[in-house]
Scaffold this active site. Structure first.
Site, PDB file in Angstrom:
ATOM      1  N   MET A 143      35.335  40.120  37.334  1.00 30.50           N
ATOM      2  CA  MET A 143      34.382  40.842  36.492  1.00 30.50           C
ATOM      3  C   MET A 143      34.082  40.028  35.227  1.00 30.50           C
ATOM      4  SD  MET A 143      35.157  44.850  36.987  1.00 30.50           S
ATOM      5  CE  MET A 143      36.545  44.959  35.893  1.00 30.50           C
ATOM      6  N   GLY A 144      34.476  38.759  35.234  1.00 30.27           N
ATOM      7  CA  GLY A 144      34.142  37.889  34.111  1.00 30.27           C
ATOM      8  C   GLY A 144      35.035  38.061  32.906  1.00 30.27           C
ATOM      9  N   TYR A 145      34.583  37.514  31.772  1.00 29.40           N
ATOM     10  CA  TYR A 145      35.381  37.398  30.555  1.00 29.40           C
ATOM     11  C   TYR A 145      36.687  36.691  30.921  1.00 29.40           C
ATOM     12  CZ  TYR A 145      35.851  38.286  25.643  1.00 29.40           C
ATOM     13  OH  TYR A 145      35.933  38.119  24.275  1.00 29.40           O
ATOM     14  N   LEU A 146      36.502  35.512  31.477  1.00 28.20           N
ATOM     15  CA  LEU A 146      37.576  34.808  32.178  1.00 28.20           C
ATOM     16  C   LEU A 146      38.685  34.334  31.257  1.00 28.20           C
ATOM     17  CD1 LEU A 146      35.323  32.686  34.570  1.00 28.20           C
ATOM     18  CD2 LEU A 146      36.353  34.937  34.987  1.00 28.20           C
ATOM     19  N   HIS A 147      39.896  34.387  31.776  1.00 26.07           N
ATOM     20  CA  HIS A 147      41.069  33.874  31.073  1.00 26.07           C
ATOM     21  C   HIS A 147      41.885  33.040  32.059  1.00 26.07           C
ATOM     22  CE1 HIS A 147      43.061  37.051  33.263  1.00 26.07           C
ATOM     23  NE2 HIS A 147      42.348  37.984  32.645  1.00 26.07           N
ATOM     24  N   HIS A 171      42.447  34.376  35.662  1.00 25.69           N
ATOM     25  CA  HIS A 171      41.345  34.132  36.597  1.00 25.69           C
ATOM     26  C   HIS A 171      41.345  32.657  37.036  1.00 25.69           C
ATOM     27  CE1 HIS A 171      39.479  37.504  34.098  1.00 25.69           C
ATOM     28  NE2 HIS A 171      39.395  37.988  35.307  1.00 25.69           N
ATOM     29  N   GLN A 206      33.182  51.151  40.180  1.00 25.44           N
ATOM     30  CA  GLN A 206      34.639  51.245  40.119  1.00 25.44           C
ATOM     31  C   GLN A 206      35.118  51.778  38.769  1.00 25.44           C
ATOM     32  OE1 GLN A 206      35.091  46.878  40.859  1.00 25.44           O
ATOM     33  NE2 GLN A 206      36.755  47.035  39.370  1.00 25.44           N
ATOM     34  N   GLN A 234      48.036  39.206  41.820  1.00 23.54           N
ATOM     35  CA  GLN A 234      49.115  40.187  41.952  1.00 23.54           C
ATOM     36  C   GLN A 234      49.145  41.120  40.730  1.00 23.54           C
ATOM     37  OE1 GLN A 234      50.988  40.840  44.506  1.00 23.54           O
ATOM     38  NE2 GLN A 234      52.331  42.287  43.463  1.00 23.54           N
ATOM     39  N   ARG A 286      41.018  43.012  29.197  1.00 27.36           N
ATOM     40  CA  ARG A 286      41.097  44.169  28.286  1.00 27.36           C
ATOM     41  C   ARG A 286      42.020  43.929  27.090  1.00 27.36           C
ATOM     42  NH1 ARG A 286      40.353  47.230  33.391  1.00 27.36           N
ATOM     43  NH2 ARG A 286      38.419  48.415  33.154  1.00 27.36           N
TER      44      ARG A 286
HETATM   45  P1  AMP Z   1      39.072  41.177  36.990  1.00 26.10           P
HETATM   46  O1  AMP Z   1      38.056  40.266  36.396  1.00 26.10           O
HETATM   47  O2  AMP Z   1      39.949  41.840  35.983  1.00 26.10           O
HETATM   48  O3  AMP Z   1      38.511  42.096  38.037  1.00 26.10           O
HETATM   49  O4  AMP Z   1      40.076  40.227  37.776  1.00 26.10           O
HETATM   50  C1  AMP Z   1      39.614  39.365  38.778  1.00 26.10           C
HETATM   51  C2  AMP Z   1      40.798  38.835  39.560  1.00 26.10           C
HETATM   52  O5  AMP Z   1      41.677  38.139  38.687  1.00 26.10           O
HETATM   53  C3  AMP Z   1      41.616  39.968  40.209  1.00 26.10           C
HETATM   54  O6  AMP Z   1      42.010  39.556  41.512  1.00 26.10           O
HETATM   55  C4  AMP Z   1      42.800  40.081  39.290  1.00 26.10           C
HETATM   56  O7  AMP Z   1      43.968  40.565  39.930  1.00 26.10           O
HETATM   57  C5  AMP Z   1      42.990  38.637  38.858  1.00 26.10           C
HETATM   58  N1  AMP Z   1      43.730  38.587  37.598  1.00 26.10           N
HETATM   59  C6  AMP Z   1      43.429  39.236  36.447  1.00 26.10           C
HETATM   60  N2  AMP Z   1      44.382  38.997  35.512  1.00 26.10           N
HETATM   61  C7  AMP Z   1      45.298  38.202  36.098  1.00 26.10           C
HETATM   62  C8  AMP Z   1      46.534  37.612  35.666  1.00 26.10           C
HETATM   63  N3  AMP Z   1      47.006  37.809  34.429  1.00 26.10           N
HETATM   64  N4  AMP Z   1      47.206  36.851  36.539  1.00 26.10           N
HETATM   65  C9  AMP Z   1      46.739  36.640  37.800  1.00 26.10           C
HETATM   66  N5  AMP Z   1      45.594  37.169  38.261  1.00 26.10           N
HETATM   67  C10 AMP Z   1      44.884  37.923  37.433  1.00 26.10           C
END
Ligand code: AMP
Length: 282
Positions: free
Chosen positions: A30-34, A37, A61, A149, A188
């Site tokens: 969903m972006g705002y990558l860290h 991701h 969602q 995970q 978040r």
């Molecule tokens: P999101 O953008 O929050 O929907 O996350 C996208 C993908 O990145 C999902 O598969 C998350 O489980 C994964 N993800 C988010 N935060 C972490 C993290 N701290 N460590 C590993 N994977 C992550």
């Protein structure tokens, strides 16, 4: 890196890559990558010829009163990060592009796995996730799709969906990436003020304490759970949503801890809801 915003172009592009014999890895976000991701992207880069990252804040969602409108977004920064990771294509569709005729068709996994933990406090959330993920699978035809995970229940549900609906691909799980002090990375986390950022350490700390308790010989799930609840409820600023211990394969209830268990937490700090989890093998 190509940036593609229409379903048709993305699908045609992926089909052409497959025609040329290339393998495709998909990383839905969903972006705002860290860095969390990016760890998925790096594993994807090593696994396949082509890496596609999708960036889409999926409205279906999010529940009523959740943070859909406020969800952090920064497409230009995300693009730069993905360029650096040598991603081949960024798929960033609009809502209209993904749901041109509204919200009429859904994909849903039923059963225990999708009725516990986050399903209780976020009704409809996983149906939104499985619907968008199956759309992304049809659009990008990946050989492998990468999930963190960090969202343990989400990846379990997606694995079940892929198996039961015969998606011809492999789901790859990537371990949780944490800050040096233990806080799991999350888009978040930007909502937290300095004090809440410190308070949020109770998630990883209480998970580690639960692990230590099990390693010291405690086998009663209720005992471990009550220590977890105690620790979180006595922690300043923390409002417990859930703390549970379930079988790591299917989220079945566990009384005696004698196999692989998932210890999962959701805790609110102000209006920010954070989740974390730990797998413990006995
Ligand atoms: P999101 O953008 O929050 O929907 O996350 C996208 C993908 O990145 C999902 O598969 C998350 O489980 C994964 N993800 C988010 N935060 C972490 C993290 N701290 N460590 C590993 N994977 C992550």
């Amino acid at each position: 890196m190509q940036t593609i915003t229409t379903v048709k172009q993305m699908q045609d592009w992926c089909i052409e890559q497959k025609r040329q014999g290339k393998t495709i890895a998909l990383v839905p976000t969903m972006g705002y990558l860290h860095q969390g991701h990016l760890s998925l992207v790096q594993d994807a880069r090593r696994a396949c010829d082509i890496v596609v990252v999708s960036l889409f804040v999926n409205p279906i969602q999010f529940g009523v009163g959740e943070d859909f409108e406020d969800y952090p977004r920064d497409l230009s920064k995300d693009s730069l990060l993905l360029e650096t990771e040598q991603v081949d294509a960024l798929f960033a569709p609009s809502i209209k592009e993904m749901y041109p005729t509204g919200y009429n068709s859904f994909v849903e996994v039923l059963g225990e796995i999708s009725s516990k933990l986050c399903a209780q406090s976020r009704p409809g959330h996983f149906r939104g996730v499985t619907t968008v993920v199956s759309k992304l699978f049809h659009i990008c035809c990946p050989d492998k799709a990468f999930f963190g995970q960090k969202d343990a229940q989400q990846v379990m549900i997606i694995e079940k969906m892929a198996a039961e609906l015969n998606f011809p691909l492999e789901i790859v799980r990537v371990p949780i990436v944490r800050e040096a002090d233990g806080l799991a990375l999350s888009s978040r986390n930007v909502y937290l003020d300095e004090e809440q950022r410190q308070q949020a350490l109770v998630l990883s700390r209480s998970l580690q304490a639960a692990r230590a308790l099990i390693e010291s010989g405690e086998r009663k799930a209720t005992m471990v759970k009550s220590r977890l609840v105690e620790q979180i409820e006595s922690s300043p600023g923390a409002n417990l949503v859930y703390a549970e211990i379930y079988d790591a394969r299917d989220l079945a209830d566990v009384e005696e801890i004698n196999s692989r268990v998932l210890i999962a937490l959701a805790v609110k700090f102000g209006s920010t809801r954070l989740i974390d989890n730990l797998l413990v093998e006995v």
